[in-house]
Design a protein around this motif. Structure first.
Motif, mmCIF file in Angstrom:
data_model
loop_
_atom_site.group_PDB
_atom_site.id
_atom_site.type_symbol
_atom_site.label_atom_id
_atom_site.label_comp_id
_atom_site.label_asym_id
_atom_site.label_seq_id
_atom_site.Cartn_x
_atom_site.Cartn_y
_atom_site.Cartn_z
ATOM 1 N N GLY A 40 0.790 -1.220 0.000
ATOM 2 C CA GLY A 40 0.000 0.000 0.000
ATOM 3 C C GLY A 40 0.824 1.272 0.000
ATOM 4 N N ILE A 41 0.114 2.405 -0.109
ATOM 5 C CA ILE A 41 0.767 3.702 -0.265
ATOM 6 C C ILE A 41 1.276 4.261 1.060
ATOM 7 C CG2 ILE A 41 -0.618 4.252 -2.280
ATOM 8 C CD1 ILE A 41 -2.241 6.148 -0.470
ATOM 9 N N ILE A 146 -0.871 -7.624 -0.169
ATOM 10 C CA ILE A 146 -2.107 -7.541 -0.920
ATOM 11 C C ILE A 146 -2.678 -8.924 -1.238
ATOM 12 C CG2 ILE A 146 -0.916 -7.481 -3.141
ATOM 13 C CD1 ILE A 146 -3.020 -5.513 -4.112
ATOM 14 N N GLU A 147 -1.807 -9.920 -1.356
ATOM 15 C CA GLU A 147 -2.268 -11.273 -1.668
ATOM 16 C C GLU A 147 -3.025 -11.911 -0.511
ATOM 17 O OE1 GLU A 147 1.025 -13.449 -4.130
ATOM 18 O OE2 GLU A 147 1.999 -12.042 -2.778
ATOM 19 N N LEU A 148 -2.773 -11.452 0.703
ATOM 20 C CA LEU A 148 -3.392 -12.057 1.881
ATOM 21 C C LEU A 148 -4.343 -11.113 2.602
ATOM 22 C CD1 LEU A 148 -0.209 -13.782 3.388
ATOM 23 C CD2 LEU A 148 -1.951 -14.812 1.926
ATOM 24 N N GLY A 149 -4.295 -9.826 2.272
ATOM 25 C CA GLY A 149 -5.138 -8.850 2.960
ATOM 26 C C GLY A 149 -6.595 -8.998 2.578
ATOM 27 N N SER A 150 -7.468 -8.848 3.565
ATOM 28 C CA SER A 150 -8.907 -8.957 3.324
ATOM 29 C C SER A 150 -9.595 -7.601 3.284
ATOM 30 C CB SER A 150 -9.556 -9.806 4.429
ATOM 31 O OG SER A 150 -9.305 -9.237 5.707
ATOM 32 N N VAL A 151 -8.840 -6.517 3.525
ATOM 33 C CA VAL A 151 -9.399 -5.171 3.565
ATOM 34 C C VAL A 151 -8.578 -4.272 2.652
ATOM 35 C CG1 VAL A 151 -9.924 -3.181 5.008
ATOM 36 C CG2 VAL A 151 -10.227 -5.486 5.921
ATOM 37 N N ALA A 152 -9.252 -3.514 1.801
ATOM 38 C CA ALA A 152 -8.590 -2.554 0.913
ATOM 39 C C ALA A 152 -8.778 -1.150 1.471
ATOM 40 C CB ALA A 152 -9.162 -2.658 -0.498
ATOM 41 N N LEU A 153 -7.683 -0.424 1.617
ATOM 42 C CA LEU A 153 -7.732 0.938 2.145
ATOM 43 C C LEU A 153 -7.555 1.938 1.005
ATOM 44 C CD1 LEU A 153 -5.389 0.506 5.267
ATOM 45 C CD2 LEU A 153 -7.880 0.346 5.213
ATOM 46 N N ASP A 157 -8.362 6.605 3.885
ATOM 47 C CA ASP A 157 -8.160 5.633 4.967
ATOM 48 C C ASP A 157 -6.700 5.613 5.406
ATOM 49 O OD1 ASP A 157 -10.836 4.898 4.891
ATOM 50 O OD2 ASP A 157 -10.488 3.269 3.464
ATOM 51 N N TRP A 158 -5.794 5.666 4.431
ATOM 52 C CA TRP A 158 -4.363 5.643 4.760
ATOM 53 C C TRP A 158 -3.965 6.879 5.569
ATOM 54 C CZ3 TRP A 158 -0.916 2.021 4.949
ATOM 55 C CH2 TRP A 158 -1.036 0.895 4.154
ATOM 56 N N LEU A 159 -4.445 8.044 5.173
ATOM 57 C CA LEU A 159 -4.110 9.275 5.892
ATOM 58 C C LEU A 159 -4.664 9.247 7.313
ATOM 59 C CD1 LEU A 159 -4.705 11.878 3.029
ATOM 60 C CD2 LEU A 159 -2.510 11.143 3.982
ATOM 61 N N LYS A 160 -5.892 8.768 7.471
ATOM 62 C CA LYS A 160 -6.472 8.664 8.814
ATOM 63 C C LYS A 160 -5.716 7.654 9.663
ATOM 64 C CE LYS A 160 -11.261 9.978 7.764
ATOM 65 N NZ LYS A 160 -12.677 9.510 7.769
ATOM 66 N N GLN A 166 -6.653 5.930 13.037
ATOM 67 C CA GLN A 166 -8.036 5.488 12.940
ATOM 68 C C GLN A 166 -8.217 4.590 11.723
ATOM 69 O OE1 GLN A 166 -10.592 8.910 12.783
ATOM 70 N NE2 GLN A 166 -10.129 9.560 14.876
ATOM 71 N N LEU A 167 -8.937 3.503 11.927
ATOM 72 C CA LEU A 167 -9.297 2.601 10.839
ATOM 73 C C LEU A 167 -10.765 2.809 10.461
ATOM 74 C CD1 LEU A 167 -7.549 -0.727 11.874
ATOM 75 C CD2 LEU A 167 -7.197 0.512 9.732
ATOM 76 N N PRO A 168 -11.142 2.382 9.258
ATOM 77 C CA PRO A 168 -12.559 2.459 8.898
ATOM 78 C C PRO A 168 -13.419 1.702 9.907
ATOM 79 C CG PRO A 168 -11.233 1.987 6.967
ATOM 80 C CD PRO A 168 -10.309 1.908 8.146
ATOM 81 N N ALA A 169 -14.690 2.053 9.977
ATOM 82 C CA ALA A 169 -15.609 1.449 10.943
ATOM 83 C C ALA A 169 -15.658 -0.065 10.782
ATOM 84 C CB ALA A 169 -17.006 2.037 10.763
ATOM 85 N N ASN A 170 -15.760 -0.746 11.920
ATOM 86 C CA ASN A 170 -15.901 -2.212 11.978
ATOM 87 C C ASN A 170 -14.649 -2.963 11.514
ATOM 88 O OD1 ASN A 170 -18.627 -1.882 12.810
ATOM 89 N ND2 ASN A 170 -19.251 -1.683 10.660
#
Length: 343
Positions: A40-41, A146-153, A157-160, A166-170
């Protein structure tokens, strides 16, 4: 007839500090590109933040010391230190981790000793070790590839995540993070599993961890380019990889169930980054030809010893700093004989 005369030297140097540093930065691009693709970035955000803080810190210290600011900043040494530290950090490291590490690297590890050319320790690795010892939780939170991650930011999202933690809700941190391949091997061996059993886990790829082996390949490519451009010598990288590979081969031959393949250690973690970009720092490394080989062998051996029997799975930073301590002694005992004098 009047002849023009010029002062020596009559041959202009091929490389200057800024040109060398620029080529080091260019050589890092393949590895950084691979990190960005697989993790990721966040790495780009960390690099940007680190460079800005490093330049501000360097300018401030130069001003306090009464040294020229513009010409010193142009040598890009602070930028290289910032980039090396930033790419060594977890991509989701909070902003203050990067800031603290860079301030320590530039202000304490570099300028406290007199600035570029006088620092006995690699500034980037000194900053990294400070962070690892002081903030182990933040420094061991690595994002799943990325091959194993289940969440895309996304970008927001990265800046937060980096600036507000802070991560996205849930979404919990445990969902997006995982142990590195080196840490996974170490932990699973402690639980009684054998290396062949551990290598069947989803985190592992062909040689090392998924994603990580491509990052290592990127740094290897950049390192070979530096060798081709004669920016670095072959002695330290070859010595480091040989020392690490030799120790790993001996242990693997003794017990292949408890010790990983040499190829795993050569590709995993920061091996390639350390061999070509960190251990080769001309200021803190040994300088004699034979001394550089010994220096590389020592660091490679220390990397394996600390990885397998020490408290830190990667160990490159600790091995390099220990190598920095020995560099003056290595140079002293490997000085080439002066022409015309007996050995």
């Amino acid at each position: 007839m009047k002849f023009s005369t010029v002062m020596s030297p009559h041959l202009q140097p091929v490389n200057s500090v800024d040109r060398v540093m620029l080529q080091v930065l260019l050589a890092l691009i393949p590895g950084i590109a691979a990190m960005t693709w697989f993790f990721g970035i966040g790495v780009l955000i960390n690099i940007t933040l680190a460079v800005v803080v490093a330049l501000l810190a360097e300018a401030s210290i130069l001003g306090l010391r009464g040294r020229p600011i513009g010409s010193t900043l142009k040598d890009l040494s602070a930028v290289v230190t910032a980039v090396l530290l930033a790419i060594s950090l977890p991509v989701i490291a909070p902003w203050w981790i990067t800031v603290v590490g860079i301030l320590f690297a530039i202000v304490i590890a570099k300028h406290l000793y007199g600035g570029l050319g006088y620092n006995p320790f690699n500034p980037a690795m000194a900053g990294y070790v400070l962070l690892l010892v002081s903030f182990p939780m933040q420094m061991t939170a690595w994002l799943a590839p990325i091959e194993l991650g289940s969440v895309a930011l996304n970008e927001v999202d990265w800046l937060k995540l980096i600036f507000l933690e802070q991560l996205p809700a849930n979404i919990e941190f445990d969902v997006i993070t995982m142990a590195t391949p080196l840490d996974s091997v170490r932990t699973q061996l402690g639980l009684g599993r054998s290396v062949p059993e551990i290598k069947t886990d989803s985190v592992f790829g062909l040689l090392a961890g998924k994603g990580w082996e491509w990052v290592a390949g990127g740094y290897l490519l950049g390192g070979l380019w530096l060798l081709w451009r004669k920016i670095i010598g072959w002695q330290i990288p070859v010595g480091l990889l040989l020392g690490l590979g030799l120790f790993a081969s001996i242990c693997y031959a003794i017990d292949s169930n408890q010790f990983a393949l040499p190829s795993f250690h050569l590709v995993a973690g920061a091996t390639m980054l350390g061999a070509f970009f960190i251990a080769t720092d001309p200021v803190t490394a040994a300088t004699s030809v034979n001394g550089r080989i010994i220096y590389g062998l020592l660091i490679g051996s220390l990397v394996y010893i600390i990885r397998v029997w020490g408290g830190y799975p990667d160990a490159m930073a600790f091995a390099v700093l220990l190598g920095n301590l020995t560099a003056p002694a290595i140079d002293y005992f490997t000085r080439p004989r002066v022409f015309g004098q007996k050995a």
